[in-house]
Write a protein that holds these residues in place. Structure first.
Motif, PDB file in Angstrom:
ATOM      1  N   TYR A   5      37.368  72.974  75.318  1.00 19.65           N
ATOM      2  CA  TYR A   5      36.856  71.783  74.510  1.00 19.65           C
ATOM      3  C   TYR A   5      37.191  70.520  74.501  1.00 19.65           C
ATOM      4  O   TYR A   5      38.399  70.567  73.780  1.00 19.65           O
ATOM      5  N   GLU A   6      36.840  69.549  75.056  1.00 17.89           N
ATOM      6  CA  GLU A   6      37.661  68.253  74.809  1.00 17.89           C
ATOM      7  C   GLU A   6      37.337  67.823  73.174  1.00 17.89           C
ATOM      8  O   GLU A   6      36.014  67.593  72.924  1.00 17.89           O
ATOM      9  N   LEU A   7      38.169  67.244  72.499  1.00 13.29           N
ATOM     10  CA  LEU A   7      37.771  66.865  71.115  1.00 13.29           C
ATOM     11  C   LEU A   7      38.046  65.427  70.952  1.00 13.29           C
ATOM     12  O   LEU A   7      39.088  64.973  71.236  1.00 13.29           O
ATOM     13  N   ALA A   8      37.010  64.653  70.558  1.00 11.84           N
ATOM     14  CA  ALA A   8      37.121  63.101  70.506  1.00 11.84           C
ATOM     15  C   ALA A   8      37.846  63.147  68.829  1.00 11.84           C
ATOM     16  O   ALA A   8      37.488  64.028  68.094  1.00 11.84           O
ATOM     17  N   PRO A   9      38.473  61.861  68.412  1.00 13.05           N
ATOM     18  CA  PRO A   9      38.863  61.713  67.270  1.00 13.05           C
ATOM     19  C   PRO A   9      37.774  61.921  66.108  1.00 13.05           C
ATOM     20  O   PRO A   9      38.129  62.921  64.977  1.00 13.05           O
ATOM     21  N   GLN A  10      36.472  61.723  66.435  1.00 10.80           N
ATOM     22  CA  GLN A  10      35.568  61.790  65.208  1.00 10.80           C
ATOM     23  C   GLN A  10      35.323  63.436  65.093  1.00 10.80           C
ATOM     24  O   GLN A  10      35.160  63.845  63.869  1.00 10.80           O
ATOM     25  N   HIS A  11      35.663  64.327  65.973  1.00  6.05           N
ATOM     26  CA  HIS A  11      35.181  65.598  65.776  1.00  6.05           C
ATOM     27  C   HIS A  11      36.396  66.188  64.825  1.00  6.05           C
ATOM     28  O   HIS A  11      36.143  67.125  63.976  1.00  6.05           O
ATOM     29  N   PHE A  70      37.598  64.593  62.412  1.00 10.08           N
ATOM     30  CA  PHE A  70      37.000  64.340  61.082  1.00 10.08           C
ATOM     31  C   PHE A  70      36.025  65.116  60.832  1.00 10.08           C
ATOM     32  O   PHE A  70      35.968  65.606  59.504  1.00 10.08           O
ATOM     33  N   LEU A  71      34.933  65.276  61.451  1.00 12.20           N
ATOM     34  CA  LEU A  71      33.814  66.195  61.024  1.00 12.20           C
ATOM     35  C   LEU A  71      34.408  67.597  60.653  1.00 12.20           C
ATOM     36  O   LEU A  71      33.817  68.271  59.867  1.00 12.20           O
ATOM     37  N   ILE A  72      35.289  68.171  61.740  1.00 16.43           N
ATOM     38  CA  ILE A  72      35.880  69.496  61.264  1.00 16.43           C
ATOM     39  C   ILE A  72      36.535  69.501  59.957  1.00 16.43           C
ATOM     40  O   ILE A  72      36.056  70.647  59.207  1.00 16.43           O
ATOM     41  N   ALA A  73      37.380  68.543  59.733  1.00 14.81           N
ATOM     42  CA  ALA A  73      37.859  68.687  58.269  1.00 14.81           C
ATOM     43  C   ALA A  73      36.733  68.681  57.294  1.00 14.81           C
ATOM     44  O   ALA A  73      36.777  69.274  56.343  1.00 14.81           O
ATOM     45  N   LEU A  74      35.681  67.774  57.548  1.00 18.42           N
ATOM     46  CA  LEU A  74      34.720  67.660  56.291  1.00 18.42           C
ATOM     47  C   LEU A  74      33.883  68.791  56.125  1.00 18.42           C
ATOM     48  O   LEU A  74      33.804  69.543  55.357  1.00 18.42           O
ATOM     49  N   THR A  75      33.628  69.300  57.352  1.00 24.02           N
ATOM     50  CA  THR A  75      32.659  70.695  57.419  1.00 24.02           C
ATOM     51  C   THR A  75      33.770  71.870  56.812  1.00 24.02           C
ATOM     52  O   THR A  75      33.006  72.719  55.986  1.00 24.02           O
ATOM     53  N   ALA A  76      34.893  72.146  57.330  1.00 26.63           N
ATOM     54  CA  ALA A  76      35.647  73.079  56.777  1.00 26.63           C
ATOM     55  C   ALA A  76      35.841  72.905  55.189  1.00 26.63           C
ATOM     56  O   ALA A  76      35.503  74.145  54.686  1.00 26.63           O
ATOM     57  N   ALA A  77      35.906  71.865  54.674  1.00 32.05           N
ATOM     58  CA  ALA A  77      36.068  71.441  53.201  1.00 32.05           C
ATOM     59  C   ALA A  77      34.571  72.026  52.664  1.00 32.05           C
ATOM     60  O   ALA A  77      34.629  72.916  51.585  1.00 32.05           O
ATOM     61  N   LEU A  78      33.499  71.585  53.210  1.00 28.93           N
ATOM     62  CA  LEU A  78      32.224  72.065  52.531  1.00 28.93           C
ATOM     63  C   LEU A  78      32.017  73.444  52.672  1.00 28.93           C
ATOM     64  O   LEU A  78      31.637  74.352  51.639  1.00 28.93           O
ATOM     65  N   VAL A  79      32.334  74.205  53.988  1.00 30.88           N
ATOM     66  CA  VAL A  79      32.175  75.566  54.068  1.00 30.88           C
ATOM     67  C   VAL A  79      33.096  76.230  52.906  1.00 30.88           C
ATOM     68  O   VAL A  79      32.940  77.394  52.482  1.00 30.88           O
ATOM     69  N   SER A  80      34.283  75.853  52.873  1.00 30.94           N
ATOM     70  CA  SER A  80      35.251  76.429  51.887  1.00 30.94           C
ATOM     71  C   SER A  80      34.764  76.512  50.432  1.00 30.94           C
ATOM     72  O   SER A  80      34.914  77.420  49.539  1.00 30.94           O
ATOM     73  N   ILE A  81      33.861  75.368  50.215  1.00 34.87           N
ATOM     74  CA  ILE A  81      33.147  75.532  48.572  1.00 34.87           C
ATOM     75  C   ILE A  81      32.323  76.364  48.699  1.00 34.87           C
ATOM     76  O   ILE A  81      32.146  77.171  47.545  1.00 34.87           O
ATOM     77  N   GLY A  82      31.591  76.783  49.501  1.00 36.08           N
ATOM     78  CA  GLY A  82      30.235  77.652  49.809  1.00 36.08           C
ATOM     79  C   GLY A  82      30.874  79.196  50.089  1.00 36.08           C
ATOM     80  O   GLY A  82      30.166  79.866  49.996  1.00 36.08           O
ATOM     81  N   THR A  83      32.293  79.353  50.512  1.00 37.89           N
ATOM     82  CA  THR A  83      32.543  80.599  50.754  1.00 37.89           C
ATOM     83  C   THR A  83      32.806  81.412  49.444  1.00 37.89           C
ATOM     84  O   THR A  83      33.261  80.954  48.443  1.00 37.89           O
ATOM     85  N   ALA A  84      32.361  82.764  49.616  1.00 39.21           N
ATOM     86  CA  ALA A  84      32.463  83.612  48.020  1.00 39.21           C
ATOM     87  C   ALA A  84      33.915  84.157  48.374  1.00 39.21           C
ATOM     88  O   ALA A  84      34.710  84.093  49.502  1.00 39.21           O
ATOM     89  N   GLY A  85      34.408  84.350  47.176  1.00 39.93           N
ATOM     90  CA  GLY A  85      35.934  84.984  47.083  1.00 39.93           C
ATOM     91  C   GLY A  85      36.253  86.206  47.131  1.00 39.93           C
ATOM     92  O   GLY A  85      36.615  86.924  46.506  1.00 39.93           O
ATOM     93  N   VAL A  86      35.763  86.664  48.478  1.00 41.75           N
ATOM     94  CA  VAL A  86      35.660  87.953  48.794  1.00 41.75           C
ATOM     95  C   VAL A  86      36.492  88.168  50.224  1.00 41.75           C
ATOM     96  O   VAL A  86      36.391  87.109  50.999  1.00 41.75           O
TER      97      VAL A  86
END
Ligand code: ASP
Length: 424
Positions: free
Chosen positions: A327-333, A335-351
């Motif tokens: 998959y070809e990634l553009a610079p905004q990807h 940024f979006l990966i970082a943002l989503t990863a951060a949000l998902v990590s907040i929603g991840t259960a500690g298991v």
């Protein structure tokens, strides 16, 4: 027996870790994978007992220490300042974790040369993961007693925070109850001491199973992905947390890491930040000198929402997927990966392995074909445990680093205890 208890706990736990790896590998080598796994599954029982024991105290510990912690603040307004500082640091450190994760994924290019054929292993995605909105609403318990029974940590935290504030506002009338919560919290923390005596054996059993069934072979099969995750986490812990402690807080770096060896090792062997929480709170109050008002409020929250290791890992796996499938990634990807990863990590259960099944949310950023997502998850799943162990250590270390900073800024850090050698 006295000589055994004379050895520092972290050294005994470390011994359990090393012997466990050696034992697991030897058993598989000599008995073969199947008979070996059967034996190691029996040995793991001791580890499962250990995890159950610490999980047993997580919910009451969070509830009582949190109410006691808020009560110990003495003023409901402090909650606001502590909360804002903790949140800001949780987000700030996660930002760096994202940078490091994307950096490692670009540097190591773990997905290059990996062929994930269409007939490789597939994993069905967990379709019933709650949406962010549902999760947010779920923080307010309809019935706090049910939340306690079900171990719904965020809801328990919410109720405990309000109850602590309520007791403070009740002043004299709330004082007896406030002291009651403090006393029970103290007692539960002492239970951690008892349970931790089992840690060396529990860790032995857990690690022997992981080493024996996952083996060195899986390590090498995905060598560059493992390297990227391990190195990324190590760099993050040393530079970002170490930097925060040494440069920003002007506290000794070695004393900090020495004080949290217990929770780091328990995190590594259990792969669960919430199971590690009792040990984290104990190390924070007894070795780092963080006062209960901060440790009791910042750490339970951190174990639930602050997951830098997870965020870093998700970034690396996103790049891994892009590289493996071209998959070809553009610079905004990025940024979006970082943002989503951060949000998902907040929603991840500690298991264990919680984040692997939320990976699809991050991969949606660059429209990865669902078939490809299933292939990636199927590919990583068999050895996710090895990666999970390291990201959990990072998650837990991040919680203690943030708690240290908040405690220092709030005048709630006993620096003599921080600098002293840990007692156990
Ligand atoms: N196992 C991790 C933790 O408990 C969560 C994850 O899967 O990343 O911190």
């Amino acid at each position: 027996m006295a000589w055994w208890f004379g050895i520092k706990l972290w050294k005994r736990v470390f011994l359990g870790l090393v012997l466990g790896v050696a034992f697991g590998l030897t058993v598989t080598q000599t008995m073969g994978p199947e008979a070996g796994e059967a034996l190691l599954a029996k040995v793991r029982v001791i580890g499962d007992v250990f995890i159950r024991l610490i999980r047993m105290i997580v919910v009451p510990l969070v509830f009582f220490t949190l109410v006691a912690g808020i009560y110990a603040m003495g003023d409901p307004k402090k909650l606001g300042t502590i909360g804002i500082k903790a949140f800001a640091l949780y987000l700030g450190t996660t930002f760096f974790a994202n940078l490091i994760g994307l950096g490692m994924g670009t540097l190591f290019r773990p997905g290059d040369g990996v062929t994930l054929s269409e007939d490789g292993p597939r994993r069905e995605l967990a379709a019933d993961a709650p949406s962010i909105g549902e999760r947010l609403m779920g923080i307010i318990p309809e019935n706090p007693f049910a939340a306690l029974v079900q171990g719904d940590i965020l809801a328990v935290i919410f109720f405990a925070l309000l109850l602590g504030v309520g007791l403070l506002m009740a002043r004299e009338a709330g004082a007896a109850a406030g002291r009651f919560f403090e006393a029970v919290a103290e007692g539960i923390l002492k239970m951690t001491h008892i349970i931790m005596e089992l840690a060396p054996f529990g860790v032995f059993g857990l690690i022997a199973y992981v080493a024996g069934t996952q083996g060195i072979a899986t390590f090498t099969a995905i060598l560059s992905l493992t390297l990227a995750v391990y190195l990324g986490c190590a760099v993050h812990m040393l530079l970002v947390y170490g930097g925060l402690v040494r440069v920003v807080l002007r506290l000794p770096f070695v004393a900090y890491f020495r004080s949290i060896l217990d929770p780091m090792m328990v995190a590594y062997s259990t792969s669960s930040s919430s199971a590690t929480l009792p040990v984290t709170i104990r190390a924070a109050t007894e070795n780092l000198g963080i006062k209960k008002s901060v440790a009791g409020s910042v750490l339970p929250l951190g174990a639930t929402i602050n997951m830098d290791g997870t965020s870093l890992y998700l970034g690396i796996v996103a790049l891994f997927t892009a590289q493996a499938f071209g998959y070809e990634l553009a610079p905004q990807h990025y940024f979006l990966i970082a943002l989503t990863a951060a949000l998902v990590s907040i929603g991840t259960a500690g298991v264990p392995s919680a984040s692997l099944f939320l990976l699809s949310i991050v991969l949606d950023v660059f429209n990865v074909d669902p078939a490809h997502i299933a292939l990636v998850i199927g590919f990583i799943f068999p050895f996710d445990r090895l990666l999970d162990m390291m990201r959990t250590v990072t998650n837990v270390t991040g919680d203690t680093a943030v708690a240290t900073a908040v405690a220092k800024w709030e005048g709630q850090l006993d620096e003599d205890i921080f600098r002293a050698k840990p007692l156990s």
